[in-house]
Design a protein around this motif. Sequence first.
Motif, PDB file in Angstrom:
ATOM      1  N   ARG A 197       0.807  -1.219   0.000  1.00 27.42           N
ATOM      2  CA  ARG A 197       0.000   0.000   0.000  1.00 27.42           C
ATOM      3  C   ARG A 197       0.840   1.268   0.000  1.00 27.42           C
ATOM      4  O   ARG A 197       0.359   2.328  -0.423  1.00 27.42           O
ATOM      5  CB  ARG A 197      -0.948  -0.009   1.200  1.00 27.42           C
ATOM      6  CG  ARG A 197      -2.121  -0.945   0.981  1.00 27.42           C
ATOM      7  CD  ARG A 197      -2.893  -1.285   2.215  1.00 27.42           C
ATOM      8  NE  ARG A 197      -4.059  -2.103   1.874  1.00 27.42           N
ATOM      9  CZ  ARG A 197      -4.004  -3.380   1.538  1.00 27.42           C
ATOM     10  NH1 ARG A 197      -2.830  -4.004   1.511  1.00 27.42           N
ATOM     11  NH2 ARG A 197      -5.091  -4.056   1.216  1.00 27.42           N
ATOM     12  N   TRP A 235      -5.382  -0.135  -6.935  1.00 24.01           N
ATOM     13  CA  TRP A 235      -4.071  -0.800  -6.896  1.00 24.01           C
ATOM     14  C   TRP A 235      -3.295  -0.505  -8.172  1.00 24.01           C
ATOM     15  O   TRP A 235      -2.098  -0.221  -8.132  1.00 24.01           O
ATOM     16  CB  TRP A 235      -4.246  -2.306  -6.744  1.00 24.01           C
ATOM     17  CG  TRP A 235      -4.924  -2.752  -5.495  1.00 24.01           C
ATOM     18  CD1 TRP A 235      -5.009  -2.076  -4.301  1.00 24.01           C
ATOM     19  CD2 TRP A 235      -5.631  -3.983  -5.293  1.00 24.01           C
ATOM     20  NE1 TRP A 235      -5.720  -2.802  -3.385  1.00 24.01           N
ATOM     21  CE2 TRP A 235      -6.108  -3.982  -3.965  1.00 24.01           C
ATOM     22  CE3 TRP A 235      -5.905  -5.071  -6.108  1.00 24.01           C
ATOM     23  CZ2 TRP A 235      -6.840  -5.039  -3.431  1.00 24.01           C
ATOM     24  CZ3 TRP A 235      -6.633  -6.139  -5.587  1.00 24.01           C
ATOM     25  CH2 TRP A 235      -7.095  -6.116  -4.267  1.00 24.01           C
ATOM     26  N   ARG A 250      -2.064   3.178  -8.127  1.00 23.81           N
ATOM     27  CA  ARG A 250      -0.965   3.405  -7.177  1.00 23.81           C
ATOM     28  C   ARG A 250       0.330   2.825  -7.718  1.00 23.81           C
ATOM     29  O   ARG A 250       1.405   3.436  -7.612  1.00 23.81           O
ATOM     30  CB  ARG A 250      -1.298   2.752  -5.827  1.00 23.81           C
ATOM     31  CG  ARG A 250      -0.193   2.904  -4.782  1.00 23.81           C
ATOM     32  CD  ARG A 250      -0.085   4.359  -4.327  1.00 23.81           C
ATOM     33  NE  ARG A 250       1.112   4.592  -3.530  1.00 23.81           N
ATOM     34  CZ  ARG A 250       2.259   5.081  -4.027  1.00 23.81           C
ATOM     35  NH1 ARG A 250       2.354   5.367  -5.326  1.00 23.81           N
ATOM     36  NH2 ARG A 250       3.275   5.289  -3.237  1.00 23.81           N
TER      37      ARG A 250
END
Length: 707
Positions: free
Chosen positions: A229, A260, A263
Amino acid sequence: MTASHPDEGARPPDGPPRGGAALRDAGSPYLRQHADDPVQWRAWGPEPFREARDRDLPVLVSIGYAACHWCHVLQHESFQDPEVAAWLNQRFVAVKVDREEHPDVDATYMAALQALRGQGGWPLTVVTDGRGRPFFAGTYFPPDDRPGMPSFRRALGAVSDAWHERRAQVLEDAGRLHDHLVAGMEAPPGSRAVALPEGDAPEPHDADAAERARITSEALAVCRARFDREHGGLNGAPKFPPHGLLRWWSLSGEAEARAWRDRTLDALAYGGIADPLAGGIARYAVDAAWRVPHFEKMLSDNVQLLPRFAEAGRDGGTGAGFDAARRIVGWLEAEMRLPDGLYATALDADSRDADGRLVEGAFYAWTASEFDAVVRAEVGHDAVPFARDAYGVGEVGPFEGRNVLRRALAPEALAERYGGGVDAARARLERVRAALAGARDGRPRPARDDKALLGLHGMAVHGLARAGRLAREPDWTARAGELARTALHAFRSPDGAWMRRRYGDRLGVPARLDDHAHLALGLLELHRADGDPAWLGAAVRQVARIRAEFRDEADGGYLSAPDDPNDPLPLRPRSLLDAAVPSDTAAAAEAVHAVARLVGDAEAAREARAAVRPLSVLARRHPDAAASALCARTVASGPPRELVITGPDEAGGAALHAVAAARPLDAWTVVRLPDPSDPELPDGPWRRAAGGADRGGTVRGRAAAWV
C-alpha cells in the motif's frame, strides 16, 4: 566406473564448429558476446548432444540474454578464464543459448531449476545427459567459494564426478525430473477445477459465471493481502512491474483493484525505475520503493506498460497516465528503433565507466558533484537546488553512493516551492532535463541487443494501437500500423515460413506459439484503433496457424514450440504461467477465442475456454503467476457482444469509429465495415448486425453503428 578423459588441452574431435567459429556469425548478439571465450561453445541444436553421447560426457547448457548483468559477470569471471575454460572443455560439451531466441528451452530448464532449488533467474546453468534431460541446475556461481555458495568450478566438478562415478543414480534422477517436468506442463499444481456448491445443476453459462466469480473473489483476496500500500505492486524485493495483474486489475471492474493499478503505475512513473531524461522503464527494482533499478531496459516491459498507462490516463485515476505513455513512446522511437523500422530487443544494464571498466548503471547514475556541475554550467548556479529537488538528488545516493534520477517533484510542487508559476517551473525543468540528457549522451552508451523478435512486435503493435486509441494519439496508431505492415513481411522467409528472429537482414529460429498469438492480438487491437479490415484477415490467418500447428490434440491446450524432430529438447514444452511476458497458453487462448467469435466458430471458442480454465483456477492462490489467464477468461466471459460500424468515411464511418475506438470495449467483437463487399473481411455472425444497411453499408446515405 570412471570414464577416461582426453588430456588437458587435447584437441577435441572433428565436428561442427564451436567456440568463436560457432558463435561469431550467430544471429543472436548474446551468442556473439561469447564468440571470443576460450570455452568451446556450441549453438543449440542436435549436434552437441550427439557429440556428448559419442564422448560420454554431460552437456553444460548455459542460458542468458544480451542485457543480463550477471550473465556478463559469470562470463568475465569464469568463461573467459583460460584455466576454467580448459577444464570445462575437458569435462563437458558446452552449449550457449539465448533465452529470447529459444524461450521453450529456457522455460523447460527454468522449470527444472525451480523444481530442484525453488528459485529462478539468469544466468541459468544446467547440466543434462546426452538426451537433454536435466539433472543439475543453478544460476550464477562465483569464481571462489563464498558462504553458502560454492565456486563455479567446485559446483560443476561435483556434477562431473557424479556423472562418471555414480552414473546410474544420475540417470535415475534425470528420469524422475523429466517425468516431473512433463507432468507440470500438462497441468500446473493447484489447477484443479473449483467444486461448485451442491444443488440444482446450473446452466453451463451460469456454472461458468459462478466459478469465475469465486475465482475472482479469491484472487482479489490474495492481491489484497500481498499489495504494497505504500509503494504499489506486490510486497517484497526485488520488485518487478506486475504486468498481468495491472491488466487484470483494469479489466476486473473492481474499484479497489483499479486503485491498486493506479498506485502502482504512479510509483513506477515517479520512481528510479523510470528514466526521467530519455524515457523507458527498467526491468525491475532491487528495492521495494522502486528507487534503484536493475538498469537494463527491455522492449517487452515497455510495450506492456504502455497500454496500462493509457488505460489509467483515460480513467483519470493516476497523475502519470498519458504523460508516462508519451515517455515510453518517445523512448521506443529514439532509442530502440532499428533502420528497418522494427524495434531492438533490449538495452544492456552495463556500460563503460570513466576508467573503461564495464559497470552496471554507469550510464545512468550520478554523483552529486557530477549532477551539480552540469546544471551549473548549462542552466545556472541558482538552478542547482531546483534541479536537485526535481530529480531527488542528495549528497549520497542510494546506488553505491550515486544517485538514480527520478521525477521526485512535479512542476506544481516545484512552482509552489520556488515560485514563478507552473508554466515557468515546467520550462525550467525542461532546460535542466535537456542539459542532463545532453551531458549523459556523452558517456559510453549501454550496448543494444539489435535482434528483433516477432512476438515482441505483436505486443508492440498491440501496445501502440491500444494506447493510441485510448489517448486519442493518432500518430501512435499510425506507428502501430506501420510496424504491423513491416512485421508481416520482415519475419517471413523466402519460402513463406514464419520466423521468430530477425537480425539485420538475417532470419532464424522457427516462429513459436507466442509469436503467432501476440501478432494476432496486436492485429485485432490495431483494427479496433484504425478500422482497416486487412488486419482482421491477417489475424484470422495467424489463429488458423495456431490451431493447425500448436494445438495439443491429446491433452487439449496449446504447445509452445512447433513440432521439430531435430530439436534436442527432451519434451515438447507448454508455457502455462506468466513470466516476463504473458503465458503462451493464455495469449493463444485469448487470440483463438476472439477470432472464434469473429467468424462464429463455436468449437474453437470452447477449445480456447478449456485451455485457459485450469490456469484461471490456479490464480485463486497465485494470481501473479496466472494473471494473463484471468484476463483471457474475463475478456471471453459472457455472451457474444458485437459492434459493427458500416458505411464509408465520407458518410461518417470514420467519425463513428473514432467514438468507439476511444472506449476499451475489451469483451466486444468490433468490426469496421466501410465496404461490405471487401474480400479481406472474414465471414461471421457479425454480418447479421448490419442487415439493415444498404449495399454501400449506409442507412439513408449515412454511416451506422450496429450493436
